[in-house]
Write a protein that holds these residues in place. Sequence first.
Motif, PDB file in Angstrom:
ATOM      1  N   ARG A   1       0.842  -1.199   0.000  1.00  0.00           N
ATOM      2  CA  ARG A   1       0.000   0.000   0.000  1.00  0.00           C
ATOM      3  C   ARG A   1       0.879   1.253   0.000  1.00  0.00           C
ATOM      4  O   ARG A   1       1.741   1.413   0.872  1.00  0.00           O
ATOM      5  CB  ARG A   1      -0.932  -0.013   1.215  1.00  0.00           C
ATOM      6  CG  ARG A   1      -1.918  -1.184   1.179  1.00  0.00           C
ATOM      7  CD  ARG A   1      -2.685  -1.340   2.483  1.00  0.00           C
ATOM      8  NE  ARG A   1      -3.543  -0.194   2.754  1.00  0.00           N
ATOM      9  CZ  ARG A   1      -4.766  -0.020   2.248  1.00  0.00           C
ATOM     10  NH1 ARG A   1      -5.271  -0.927   1.419  1.00  0.00           N
ATOM     11  NH2 ARG A   1      -5.492   1.043   2.568  1.00  0.00           N
TER      12      ARG A   1
ATOM     13  N   LEU B   1       1.614   5.552  -0.448  1.00  0.00           N
ATOM     14  CA  LEU B   1       1.202   6.953  -0.344  1.00  0.00           C
ATOM     15  C   LEU B   1       2.133   7.755  -1.242  1.00  0.00           C
ATOM     16  O   LEU B   1       3.355   7.572  -1.191  1.00  0.00           O
ATOM     17  CB  LEU B   1       1.323   7.440   1.099  1.00  0.00           C
ATOM     18  CG  LEU B   1       0.990   8.912   1.362  1.00  0.00           C
ATOM     19  CD1 LEU B   1       0.442   9.086   2.773  1.00  0.00           C
ATOM     20  CD2 LEU B   1       2.211   9.824   1.197  1.00  0.00           C
TER      21      LEU B   1
ATOM     22  N   GLU C   1      -0.412  -0.873  -4.795  1.00  0.00           N
ATOM     23  CA  GLU C   1      -1.686  -0.163  -4.801  1.00  0.00           C
ATOM     24  C   GLU C   1      -1.500   1.223  -4.188  1.00  0.00           C
ATOM     25  O   GLU C   1      -1.065   1.345  -3.044  1.00  0.00           O
ATOM     26  CB  GLU C   1      -2.726  -0.936  -3.986  1.00  0.00           C
ATOM     27  CG  GLU C   1      -4.104  -0.281  -3.995  1.00  0.00           C
ATOM     28  CD  GLU C   1      -5.104  -1.011  -3.113  1.00  0.00           C
ATOM     29  OE1 GLU C   1      -6.283  -0.604  -3.135  1.00  0.00           O
ATOM     30  OE2 GLU C   1      -4.732  -1.959  -2.398  1.00  0.00           O
TER      31      GLU C   1
ATOM     32  N   VAL D   1      -2.929   4.064  -2.344  1.00  0.00           N
ATOM     33  CA  VAL D   1      -4.121   4.223  -1.507  1.00  0.00           C
ATOM     34  C   VAL D   1      -4.286   5.653  -0.992  1.00  0.00           C
ATOM     35  O   VAL D   1      -5.330   5.990  -0.439  1.00  0.00           O
ATOM     36  CB  VAL D   1      -4.101   3.245  -0.310  1.00  0.00           C
ATOM     37  CG1 VAL D   1      -4.169   1.805  -0.807  1.00  0.00           C
ATOM     38  CG2 VAL D   1      -2.880   3.456   0.575  1.00  0.00           C
ATOM     39  N   ALA D   2      -3.251   6.486  -1.162  1.00  0.00           N
ATOM     40  CA  ALA D   2      -3.344   7.871  -0.675  1.00  0.00           C
ATOM     41  C   ALA D   2      -2.434   8.777  -1.496  1.00  0.00           C
ATOM     42  O   ALA D   2      -1.345   8.370  -1.898  1.00  0.00           O
ATOM     43  CB  ALA D   2      -2.962   7.936   0.801  1.00  0.00           C
TER      44      ALA D   2
ATOM     45  N   THR E   1      -1.212  13.141  -1.733  1.00  0.00           N
ATOM     46  CA  THR E   1      -1.276  14.475  -1.164  1.00  0.00           C
ATOM     47  C   THR E   1      -0.258  15.385  -1.849  1.00  0.00           C
ATOM     48  O   THR E   1       0.747  14.902  -2.374  1.00  0.00           O
ATOM     49  CB  THR E   1      -1.022  14.464   0.366  1.00  0.00           C
ATOM     50  OG1 THR E   1      -1.126  15.798   0.867  1.00  0.00           O
ATOM     51  CG2 THR E   1       0.359  13.919   0.704  1.00  0.00           C
TER      52      THR E   1
ATOM     53  N   LEU F   1      -2.405  10.836   6.771  1.00  0.00           N
ATOM     54  CA  LEU F   1      -2.861   9.990   5.658  1.00  0.00           C
ATOM     55  C   LEU F   1      -2.274   8.581   5.745  1.00  0.00           C
ATOM     56  O   LEU F   1      -2.970   7.594   5.507  1.00  0.00           O
ATOM     57  CB  LEU F   1      -2.457  10.612   4.323  1.00  0.00           C
ATOM     58  CG  LEU F   1      -3.423  11.601   3.690  1.00  0.00           C
ATOM     59  CD1 LEU F   1      -2.805  12.211   2.437  1.00  0.00           C
ATOM     60  CD2 LEU F   1      -4.737  10.931   3.340  1.00  0.00           C
TER      61      LEU F   1
ATOM     62  N   ALA G   1      -4.184   6.774   8.447  1.00  0.00           N
ATOM     63  CA  ALA G   1      -5.577   6.507   8.081  1.00  0.00           C
ATOM     64  C   ALA G   1      -5.702   5.408   7.032  1.00  0.00           C
ATOM     65  O   ALA G   1      -6.650   4.625   7.054  1.00  0.00           O
ATOM     66  CB  ALA G   1      -6.237   7.783   7.577  1.00  0.00           C
ATOM     67  N   GLU G   2      -4.723   5.339   6.120  1.00  0.00           N
ATOM     68  CA  GLU G   2      -4.825   4.393   5.002  1.00  0.00           C
ATOM     69  C   GLU G   2      -3.945   3.159   5.171  1.00  0.00           C
ATOM     70  O   GLU G   2      -3.784   2.380   4.228  1.00  0.00           O
ATOM     71  CB  GLU G   2      -4.461   5.107   3.685  1.00  0.00           C
ATOM     72  CG  GLU G   2      -5.383   6.260   3.329  1.00  0.00           C
ATOM     73  CD  GLU G   2      -6.826   5.819   3.102  1.00  0.00           C
ATOM     74  OE1 GLU G   2      -7.047   4.639   2.757  1.00  0.00           O
ATOM     75  OE2 GLU G   2      -7.733   6.651   3.279  1.00  0.00           O
TER      76      GLU G   2
ATOM     77  N   VAL H   1      -0.694   2.659   5.332  1.00  0.00           N
ATOM     78  CA  VAL H   1       0.302   2.690   4.262  1.00  0.00           C
ATOM     79  C   VAL H   1       1.532   1.864   4.635  1.00  0.00           C
ATOM     80  O   VAL H   1       1.955   1.846   5.793  1.00  0.00           O
ATOM     81  CB  VAL H   1       0.687   4.166   3.977  1.00  0.00           C
ATOM     82  CG1 VAL H   1       1.937   4.269   3.125  1.00  0.00           C
ATOM     83  CG2 VAL H   1      -0.488   4.889   3.326  1.00  0.00           C
TER      84      VAL H   1
END
Length: 201
Positions: free
Chosen positions: A3, A5, A28, A30-31, A33, A42, A45-46, A48
């Motif tokens: 995952r 970011l 993948e 997933v975030a 910014t 982030l 939350a995700e 990562v």
Amino acid sequence: MIRLLLADDQDLVRGALAALLSLEPDLEVVAETGRGDTVVALAEAEAVDVALLDIEMPGATGIEAAAALRDALPHVRVLIVTTFGRPGYLRRAMDAGACGFVVKDTPAEQLAEAVRRVHAGGRVIDPQLAAESLSVGESPLTDREREVLCAAEDGASVRAISKALHLSEGTVRNHLSAAIGKTGAANRTEAAHIAAANGWL
């Protein structure tokens, strides 16, 4: 799945990175910014695994975001992906906890492999940048000299710098003089340019 970011203040670059990395079957995004100061929230939350960070972003630099991630979420691995391949940036990024440092013109398949290696616990460093970093060496500037040079970079007067940094004008002059001497520059503008080019600011 690994995952990811992506943090980059250029929307087009961030979108292109996301599109390329999403083509990989085991990666993948997933975030995303465009600000450094939203990275930790982030990432948490995700859930990562790996954060790909640019260096120059509003809110916080990628180096500052890497240090914040190291402190808050030490399991998240950091890969710096930047246009600014400067030796001083490499050293500061690694000191901040980054596990890898590559430049943006790295081919997509190499970038994906760098993500996998960092996720697996390895380190990935652009070889040319690593060689330059060894030849340039560590920044000779103290934190205060760096701060004063940063303030002088835009041509601010000694008086303006002293007000901004809450230092006496004499102290500002002393720090500028030391920075000029350490960089081998002829004046403070040149000192700031040399320091910036080496990634010391």
